[in-house]
Structures are given as structure tokens and as C-alpha cells.
Design a protein around this motif. Sequence first.
Motif: not given
Length: 382
Positions: A217-238
Motif C-alpha cells: 500500500r505504501l508503494g512497493a513494486t516488489s517485496l523481499l519478505i523474511v519470516s521466522v516461521e519454521h516448518p511444521r513436523t509431526p511430534i513423536e511422543l514417548e
Amino acid sequence: MDQKIGLVLSGGGARGAYEVGVLSYVAEFHPELLDRVRIITGASVGAVNGVFLASRGLSRDSLPALADLWRQLDLDDVLSLAHGSLFRMVGAASLRLIRQGTKSPATGLLNANPLFKLIHKHTDWNGLHENVERGRFDFVAIAATDIATGLTHLFLESTDKGAHPMRDLEVRPTRLELRHVAASAAIPLLFPPVPIDGRWYLDGGLRHNTPLTPALRLGATSLLIVSVEHPRTPIELESSAFPGIGQIVGKLLDSMFLDRMAYDLDRLERINDMVELFEESGADAESLRHGLRLRGRRPYRHTPFVAIRPSRDLGRIANEVMLAKPGAAGSFRRVVSQLFGNDQHSSADAASFLLFDASYAEQLMEIGYEDAKEREAGFARL
């Protein structure tokens, strides 16, 4: 058209070191892209990193300075338990129950003053204002959440005095200061809320953790986006044992910080595809744009972007760091290890947001650097 890159930095507490690693690769191999960044938007730790870099001109030399700052962090030096805060919270709640009190204290469970003092010391605030005034940046914007309304307020520094209305956002032109950054990074209940001009604010990641729409909205014509969201992996409970308080807090922080970026990127890709198909069909694109303007909408345009996120689970890495160095008895690091330690070999997400420590930051910066390297081909699109 003036090609303007919007740099979008997400929130995520101590995970913000990952952003430094990504941008360090860009600074080393694509410094021309940094020169083309005219708009910076960030939330929470993304606001911290973004304002620091903007204050130093987002030059090739600014990334080593920011990386060095992360490498100096020691958890016990920058965070501690806020003694008495829990008692004040519980005491105020008890008094309210018996109608003996009406106000809740504006406090948090952690004392983050040393962390924000460090940010204030190393950010060149005069440099930030000068870089905006001389036109190095068109806009530097950081998101914070207004507690009273629940809406996101976008604190915006710019020489552009025009109105910039945005759906679901209140734009507040200002001269950025430490209080705006502290408000954007105030994790609910953990850090105290921040008062600004008679209103109280919490973490900007509550609703706009990756503020890419404001950049557009502020006028960027291209974006460089850096996220810290990590991939989701199944958790094996003992076993079927209760996973622990750390997992509850971690999931709460996950739900707050790791927001709707995937949805926003999917929508952006759909718009790009639609614009390309429309233009390829030979249709009158200008008539479509004119019609959208008449309806009060911004014309669609193709927006190249590169979005980089962790290839590894940052929670697991935080757990490995804590196991390797749990901290001395009575230290805050020991408290974090005991509260959020990994007794089920799961992700220790809560610790990954709070582990402001050089040993953790170093690993995240290395991962960010390598992830950016893997996305080398994408930088040509910007």
C-alpha cells in the motif's frame, strides 16, 4: 515506474537473528537490492531489526554491525524475571473480585529494560531521521497493537504528508523513537505494555506479524519478505504424559506470531497470475484498472516477491542450545531451561522466542544465510 523494493521483516522474539542471516547473504552477494529498498515494514523483532538497519542506511556495512550486536547477547544480561509483577497481577485481580480495586497494573512477567536499553544505545536515531529526510527511504513503518481496540496501528516515518488509508489498519505518521519499537515488541504478559500518546500498545505481531500488505500500500513494486516461521513436523511422543507448560506457552506464542503470511502470499500469487493472464489475453488492462479506481480500489498489478523462511525447526535448535548450556543455578537461563525444557523431544517453541543469547543467535544467522543461498535464483525476480 520507479522500482521500489519493500523489505518486510516478521516478528518472533529471539528468532529475529534468522533475519540477520538472510540479509547478510543479500548484502554480500546482492548489495544492489539493498540500495533499491525504499520501504521497510516490520513487527516485533522485525521492527527492531528494521529500524536498526534503516538508521544505518541499510548499507552493506550495516549488516555486520547488526550481526555483531546479536553475537554480544547474553540472556542473563538482557532479560530477567520481574520480581513482584506476578504478585501485583494476582493481587489486583483478587481486589477486583471483592470490589476493592478497579485498575490492573501495566506490567509484565519479565524485565526487558536491559534489552531495550541495548537497542536504544546501538540504534542511530538521528541517522534514521536523516535517512528518511534525505530520501534514502520513502517509508519506515512498524506495527503495534492498540490494546483498547485490538486494531493494528502502523507507526510511519516519512516525508510524505499524504493520507495512506489501509483496511484494518490505523496509520499514525510520527517520528520513530524507542517507545514505538518497544511497543511493537511487547510480547503480551511477558513484556509490559507501552503507553504512546494516551493509548496502550502490545506486540504488533498479534494481527500483522508479517506486514507485507502495508508495504504494498505504501508503494512497493516488489517485496523481499523474511519470516521466522519454521516448518511444521509431526511430534513423536514417548508416552501419553502431559507435554509440559513449555509446550502450552510455545503454542500460544506460535499462534500469535506465526500468522497469516501463507494466506497473504497465496493471494499475492493469485493476483500475479490473474494480471499476467489478463495481459496475455490482449484485454484492455487499463480499462480494468480504471474501473477498479472508480470503485475505490487500488488497481491490481504484478508484484514480484521473494519470501524466505527457516528450513529447520528453530524450536528444536533452541532446545539443543539449552541442553548444551543450561545456565548457572538461579540464572534466568536456568529458569527458561527448567520451564521450557524438552522432556518429550518436541519443539521447545517457547524458549525459541525468549533465548536472546549469542549461542542461539549464531546458529540462526548461519541457517538464514544458507536458506538465502538456496533461494539465489529468486533474487533475480526483484
